[in-house]
Design a protein around this motif. Sequence first.
Motif, PDB file in Angstrom:
ATOM      1  N   LYS A 231       0.988  -1.392   0.063  1.00  0.00           N
ATOM      2  CA  LYS A 231       0.103   0.137   0.176  1.00  0.00           C
ATOM      3  C   LYS A 231       0.629   1.010   0.075  1.00  0.00           C
ATOM      4  O   LYS A 231       0.291   2.300  -0.468  1.00  0.00           O
ATOM      5  CB  LYS A 231      -0.998   0.054   1.103  1.00  0.00           C
ATOM      6  N   LYS A 232       2.246   1.147   0.502  1.00  0.00           N
ATOM      7  CA  LYS A 232       2.802   2.395   0.533  1.00  0.00           C
ATOM      8  C   LYS A 232       3.604   2.624  -0.831  1.00  0.00           C
ATOM      9  O   LYS A 232       4.355   3.589  -0.937  1.00  0.00           O
ATOM     10  CB  LYS A 232       4.033   2.182   1.647  1.00  0.00           C
ATOM     11  N   THR A 233       3.433   1.701  -1.585  1.00  0.00           N
ATOM     12  CA  THR A 233       4.084   1.979  -3.025  1.00  0.00           C
ATOM     13  C   THR A 233       3.068   2.481  -3.859  1.00  0.00           C
ATOM     14  O   THR A 233       2.087   2.135  -3.865  1.00  0.00           O
ATOM     15  CB  THR A 233       4.515   0.513  -3.847  1.00  0.00           C
ATOM     16  N   GLU A 234       3.542   3.613  -4.722  1.00  0.00           N
ATOM     17  CA  GLU A 234       2.464   4.256  -5.368  1.00  0.00           C
ATOM     18  C   GLU A 234       1.871   3.277  -6.642  1.00  0.00           C
ATOM     19  O   GLU A 234       0.494   3.558  -6.892  1.00  0.00           O
ATOM     20  CB  GLU A 234       3.001   5.534  -6.062  1.00  0.00           C
ATOM     21  N   GLU A 235       2.477   2.496  -7.117  1.00  0.00           N
ATOM     22  CA  GLU A 235       2.125   1.448  -8.138  1.00  0.00           C
ATOM     23  C   GLU A 235       1.119   0.894  -7.896  1.00  0.00           C
ATOM     24  O   GLU A 235       0.055   0.506  -8.604  1.00  0.00           O
ATOM     25  CB  GLU A 235       3.466   0.635  -8.599  1.00  0.00           C
ATOM     26  N   PHE A 236       0.906   0.184  -6.552  1.00  0.00           N
ATOM     27  CA  PHE A 236      -0.326  -0.647  -6.087  1.00  0.00           C
ATOM     28  C   PHE A 236      -1.423   0.192  -6.246  1.00  0.00           C
ATOM     29  O   PHE A 236      -2.482  -0.348  -6.735  1.00  0.00           O
ATOM     30  CB  PHE A 236      -0.032  -0.766  -4.578  1.00  0.00           C
ATOM     31  N   HIS A 237      -1.531   1.507  -6.063  1.00  0.00           N
ATOM     32  CA  HIS A 237      -2.515   2.439  -6.048  1.00  0.00           C
ATOM     33  C   HIS A 237      -3.303   2.436  -7.781  1.00  0.00           C
ATOM     34  O   HIS A 237      -4.311   3.215  -7.993  1.00  0.00           O
ATOM     35  CB  HIS A 237      -2.703   3.692  -5.551  1.00  0.00           C
ATOM     36  N   LEU A 238      -2.453   2.160  -8.593  1.00  0.00           N
ATOM     37  CA  LEU A 238      -2.617   2.164  -9.947  1.00  0.00           C
ATOM     38  C   LEU A 238      -3.833   1.031 -10.470  1.00  0.00           C
ATOM     39  O   LEU A 238      -4.596   1.179 -11.266  1.00  0.00           O
ATOM     40  CB  LEU A 238      -1.631   1.991 -10.954  1.00  0.00           C
ATOM     41  N   LEU A 239      -3.941  -0.196  -9.706  1.00  0.00           N
ATOM     42  CA  LEU A 239      -4.645  -1.322  -9.744  1.00  0.00           C
ATOM     43  C   LEU A 239      -6.171  -0.851  -9.139  1.00  0.00           C
ATOM     44  O   LEU A 239      -6.163  -0.099  -8.309  1.00  0.00           O
ATOM     45  CB  LEU A 239      -4.266  -2.286  -9.246  1.00  0.00           C
ATOM     46  N   ASP A 240      -6.962  -1.211  -9.734  1.00  0.00           N
ATOM     47  CA  ASP A 240      -8.441  -1.181  -8.951  1.00  0.00           C
ATOM     48  C   ASP A 240      -8.633  -2.089  -7.886  1.00  0.00           C
ATOM     49  O   ASP A 240      -7.860  -2.909  -7.956  1.00  0.00           O
ATOM     50  CB  ASP A 240      -9.469  -1.293 -10.056  1.00  0.00           C
ATOM     51  N   ILE A 241      -9.501  -1.707  -7.244  1.00  0.00           N
ATOM     52  CA  ILE A 241      -9.680  -2.361  -5.890  1.00  0.00           C
ATOM     53  C   ILE A 241      -9.743  -4.092  -5.842  1.00  0.00           C
ATOM     54  O   ILE A 241      -9.268  -4.930  -5.295  1.00  0.00           O
ATOM     55  CB  ILE A 241     -10.420  -2.034  -4.793  1.00  0.00           C
ATOM     56  N   ASP A 242     -10.599  -4.373  -6.711  1.00  0.00           N
ATOM     57  CA  ASP A 242     -10.827  -5.869  -7.196  1.00  0.00           C
ATOM     58  C   ASP A 242      -9.675  -6.451  -7.475  1.00  0.00           C
ATOM     59  O   ASP A 242      -9.022  -7.652  -7.228  1.00  0.00           O
ATOM     60  CB  ASP A 242     -11.823  -6.190  -8.231  1.00  0.00           C
ATOM     61  N   ASP A 243      -8.815  -6.010  -8.263  1.00  0.00           N
ATOM     62  CA  ASP A 243      -7.427  -6.494  -8.908  1.00  0.00           C
ATOM     63  C   ASP A 243      -6.385  -6.672  -7.574  1.00  0.00           C
ATOM     64  O   ASP A 243      -5.718  -7.700  -7.625  1.00  0.00           O
ATOM     65  CB  ASP A 243      -6.966  -5.926  -9.849  1.00  0.00           C
ATOM     66  N   ARG A 244      -6.403  -5.603  -6.965  1.00  0.00           N
ATOM     67  CA  ARG A 244      -5.593  -5.506  -5.697  1.00  0.00           C
ATOM     68  C   ARG A 244      -5.776  -6.687  -4.660  1.00  0.00           C
ATOM     69  O   ARG A 244      -4.816  -7.452  -4.368  1.00  0.00           O
ATOM     70  CB  ARG A 244      -5.697  -4.249  -4.763  1.00  0.00           C
ATOM     71  N   VAL A 245      -7.287  -6.990  -4.760  1.00  0.00           N
ATOM     72  CA  VAL A 245      -7.471  -7.986  -3.759  1.00  0.00           C
ATOM     73  C   VAL A 245      -7.208  -9.253  -4.315  1.00  0.00           C
ATOM     74  O   VAL A 245      -6.701 -10.217  -3.689  1.00  0.00           O
ATOM     75  CB  VAL A 245      -9.281  -8.168  -3.458  1.00  0.00           C
ATOM     76  N   THR A 246      -7.492  -9.527  -5.672  1.00  0.00           N
ATOM     77  CA  THR A 246      -7.161 -10.711  -6.281  1.00  0.00           C
ATOM     78  C   THR A 246      -5.768 -11.194  -6.083  1.00  0.00           C
ATOM     79  O   THR A 246      -5.295 -12.297  -5.684  1.00  0.00           O
ATOM     80  CB  THR A 246      -7.539 -10.729  -7.851  1.00  0.00           C
ATOM     81  N   LEU A 247      -4.964  -9.986  -6.518  1.00  0.00           N
ATOM     82  CA  LEU A 247      -3.527 -10.328  -6.472  1.00  0.00           C
ATOM     83  C   LEU A 247      -2.835 -10.755  -5.119  1.00  0.00           C
ATOM     84  O   LEU A 247      -2.295 -11.522  -4.949  1.00  0.00           O
ATOM     85  CB  LEU A 247      -2.766  -9.306  -7.262  1.00  0.00           C
ATOM     86  N   VAL A 248      -3.300  -9.976  -3.998  1.00  0.00           N
ATOM     87  CA  VAL A 248      -2.834  -9.942  -2.631  1.00  0.00           C
ATOM     88  C   VAL A 248      -3.280 -11.379  -2.183  1.00  0.00           C
ATOM     89  O   VAL A 248      -2.641 -12.164  -1.745  1.00  0.00           O
ATOM     90  CB  VAL A 248      -3.431  -8.875  -1.869  1.00  0.00           C
ATOM     91  N   LYS A 249      -4.671 -11.488  -2.449  1.00  0.00           N
ATOM     92  CA  LYS A 249      -5.150 -12.975  -1.917  1.00  0.00           C
ATOM     93  C   LYS A 249      -4.271 -14.241  -2.486  1.00  0.00           C
ATOM     94  O   LYS A 249      -4.116 -15.081  -1.793  1.00  0.00           O
ATOM     95  CB  LYS A 249      -6.578 -13.066  -2.292  1.00  0.00           C
TER      96      LYS A 249
END
Length: 422
Positions: A231-249
């Motif tokens: 979350k502290k990397t700016e690149e992570f915020h380029l993804l939409d929320i669903d994609d963030r969840v999918t990748l992290v999960k």
Amino acid sequence: MTTQEDNLFLDAKANANPSTEQKPSSKRPNATLICVVCGDGALGYNFDAISCESCKAFFRRNALRPPDRLKCRGTGNCEITVENRKRCKRCRLEKCFKMGMRKEWILTDEEKQKKRNQLVEKHRLKHSQAPTTVHRHRRRIPANSRTENSNSDDDSASPQRTTNTIEETSLMTEVDWSKIHRIQTAYIEAMEYNQVFGVPLYPATHSIHTTLELIRVPTYLSSLRLITYLKKTEEFHLLDIDDRVTLVKHNLLAAVFMHIVLIYNPVADTYHEHNTQDPVFQGKDWVEILGEDFYHDITATVTKIIRIVEYDRVVVKILLLILVYIKGFCAYDLPNEPSLNNMFVAYNVQNIYLETLYKYCLHQYGSTKTIHLFTNLIGAFFSIQRLSIHLKDLTHDVIDASQLSPLMQSVLQLPDTSASRS
Ligand SMILES: [Zn+2]
Ligand SMILES: [Zn+2]
């Protein structure tokens, strides 16, 4: 299902703002790095901080010695500059530590000897073969750094840049260095963020007796911190929320294994996150819980990666990020893994990190070694994939999901707590 996924992010109660870093003040086209200790020109990272050749050599000579051996004749608050850095060793060493230099990976005398022997052998082999015509050019090293660099502490034993032949055409730009600086800052801040509750504080050791505890304490902590890191990397915020969840999960567990590289002490067989109040976790507990074969697989993989990256922590921190963006890497339940809404963004972000890593390695190690490093890392990634699948299988067999936090249920892809287990 959705609540579980929402919780994934609520659970890491992290400051979601990426750190706002100011750009380095230097305006020169070729990035000029400044030693964080004395302000001299620097070539790159040594012992996890940008440092000049002089401070690098100084730190290697002094960091492992008992701290009270060095005395300050002033008030313990001497200013350290290029001109006077030799005046007070005590204050210089303290500043090295304060600015983030790490002594964990300095080779002991015994390890140095081993490495020296390996180099002698390499040299012997090389000279028994036909001579090569490869010429490398040295990049200019700041003039006042040379004398100390060539003293008794041979650079051949350096755990960092094992060769002095930095290629003249370094691809690292000011933007790249500031990117790496941001990654370093994000990592340090993320590790500080989540402190552990209900266990004794460092330097106490904390025994772990069950798989449940292993997941609830060290694995959970690592997961929280890695999400904070992302979350502290700016690149992570380029993804939409669903994609963030999918990748992290799907990839966080693999990242947890990669993270072990940064917290494992192979000599003592212990685990501890530097600069935190975490207790020390012991390998011998993990052996009992995970079984000898699996535990051996973990430590063998981790030590293999430590050797591949030559003790360079910066590389591991970038690898952690790269790993999270590999869609489908988890391979655990691929048919049911949702596809990304915007695959292109994830792919781009990963490319940014890959390119940074590649340029960084070229700068630090030269092209031959960089190719070698990248080739070996591919194997290491597959080992990590295997380890995370193994741990998932193990936890599915022995853990009741309801005993875990939503974050860990999600990371381990355990069945919903409301569903009955057969
Ligand atoms: Zn310096
Ligand atoms: Zn002093």
